[in-house]
Write an enzyme that holds these catalytic residues in place. Structure first.
Site, PDB file in Angstrom:
ATOM      1  N   ASP A 177       0.816  -1.232   0.000  1.00 14.12           N
ATOM      2  CA  ASP A 177       0.000   0.000   0.000  1.00 14.12           C
ATOM      3  C   ASP A 177       0.845   1.277   0.000  1.00 14.12           C
ATOM      4  O   ASP A 177       0.532   2.243   0.709  1.00 14.12           O
ATOM      5  CB  ASP A 177      -0.953   0.028   1.198  1.00 14.12           C
ATOM      6  N   ASP A 198      -0.378  -4.558  -3.820  1.00 14.45           N
ATOM      7  CA  ASP A 198      -1.370  -3.498  -4.066  1.00 14.45           C
ATOM      8  C   ASP A 198      -0.751  -2.124  -3.824  1.00 14.45           C
ATOM      9  O   ASP A 198      -1.387  -1.250  -3.213  1.00 14.45           O
ATOM     10  CB  ASP A 198      -2.581  -3.675  -3.154  1.00 14.45           C
TER      11      ASP A 198
END
Length: 363
Positions: A177, A198
């Site tokens: 992230d 991600d």
């Protein structure tokens, strides 16, 4: 009033600072007591954030290592370092323990090293890093009481009221992230974004061009999936045409990231509270396009991955397929450009001139 009196008033007025005048603040490790100079980026931004004028404010940061967690909430602020190799802003907050930093008690946005929640902000020539020791946690076996379950650690948060943000000649460094796009539009050029899970994600609009997107190593295998990591996880709402656009950029990897182990993106449907319950948002049909990008051999031939979301019974059993998202690529080249047919739609958002017209409208 006499002519002399009028002239005196005019001279006095010209000597007063204009509400729209540009202002520059300096940050230096050896600042001493110089006026308008600060030893910490946060101290300079506190002054900038409190300024009620409409003119731009530039915070110039000298070479140095600044361990701080900072936020920009004033429009028209420019945070300018001395080059990403010389000016480093870093902190090590992690989602598991960062809830108290966020207004709603959310750990992932609370972990951000730099938060931007304003319009017409520029960040240039700086390394923004979340240096939480993700590899050490990743190496711990499942079941180890020391292993945390929420290792998300954001470097840059584009918060809900951010718009028209420019990031240039900068490094955004983390693991899981790294870059959270949770506002409106941000334009990233000539920069590096590094992470592993991600690490470019959210519901905001990002235009990334002429940049490097570098996948970092994982230390624990991911069960029941052919992928070790995922570059992006868009959660773009259906009424928003542009999510994440990666144009004319390079997808690279650190040493030891295996061949064919990384997916370009997976569809994130955030768990959301509705009148009839709390479950994965069905309207978060993520949009992402890779246009004219180099892809190294770490990109898996499937290119796209599925992602589980919260079902109405609270279990993580809803499965969202990339074929049902707004995922597209065109003009890919390099060893990772080879792909197998998994039934992805052949049409998608890929006309860069049209994209830019929409993206920069009323910027």
């Amino acid at each position: 009033m006499t002519r002399t009196g009028m002239l005196t008033l005019a001279l006095l007025a010209s000597a007063l600072p204009s509400a729209a005048a540009a202002r520059t603040l300096q940050v230096r490790p050896d600042c001493a007591a110089a006026r308008g100079c600060f030893r910490a980026i946060g101290a300079a931004l506190a002054v900038a954030n409190a300024d009620r004028g409409s003119g731009p404010i530039t915070v110039r940061v000298a070479p140095g290592d600044y361990r701080e967690k900072v936020t920009i909430v004033r429009d028209r602020v420019r945070l300018v370092g001395s080059g990403a190799a010389r000016t480093r802003l870093h902190f090590d907050a992690v989602a598991q323990t960062a809830k108290h930093y966020h207004r709603d008690g959310w750990g992932t946005p609370g972990s951000a090293t730099l938060t931007i929640n304003a319009r017409h902000v520029t960040v240039a020539g700086i390394r923004v890093e979340n240096d939480y020791d993700y590899p050490a946690n990743d190496r711990l076996p499942d079941g180890d009481p020391a292993k945390i379950g929420n290792p998300q650690a954001v470097a840059l948060l584009l918060d809900v009221d951010s718009d028209a943000v420019r990031i240039t000649r900068s490094d955004l460094i983390g693991y899981q992230d790294t870059l959270f796009a949770n506002g409106k539009r941000a334009h990233i050029t000539d920069s590096l974004i590094a992470g592993n899970v991600d690490f470019i994600f959210g519901n905001g609009s990002l235009l990334i061009e002429r940049s490097e997107i570098r996948t970092r190593r994982r230390f624990t295998p991911v069960p029941e999936t052919p992928f070790e990591s995922f570059v992006a996880a868009p959660s773009t709402l259906l009424d928003q045409p542009i999510g994440i656009i990666v144009y004319h950029s390079r997808l690279t990897r650190e040493a030891a990231v295996p061949d064919a182990s990384v997916a370009l993106a997976r569809p994130w449907h955030p768990t959301t509270r509705f009148p009839d319950g709390r479950y994965a948002n069905p309207r978060a049909v993520g949009q992402i396009s890779f246009i004219d990008c180099f892809m190294d051999a770490h990109i898996a031939p499937q290119h796209w991955a599925k992602m589980n979301g919260t079902a109405r019974d609270g279990s993580m059993t809803d499965v969202f397929r990339p074929q049902d998202a707004r995922f597209h690529e065109t003009g890919s080249y390099g060893p990772g450009a080879r792909r197998v047919d998994i039934g992805m739609p052949t049409a998608g958002l890929d006309a860069i001139r049209s994209i830019k017209r929409t993206f920069f409208h009323r910027w």
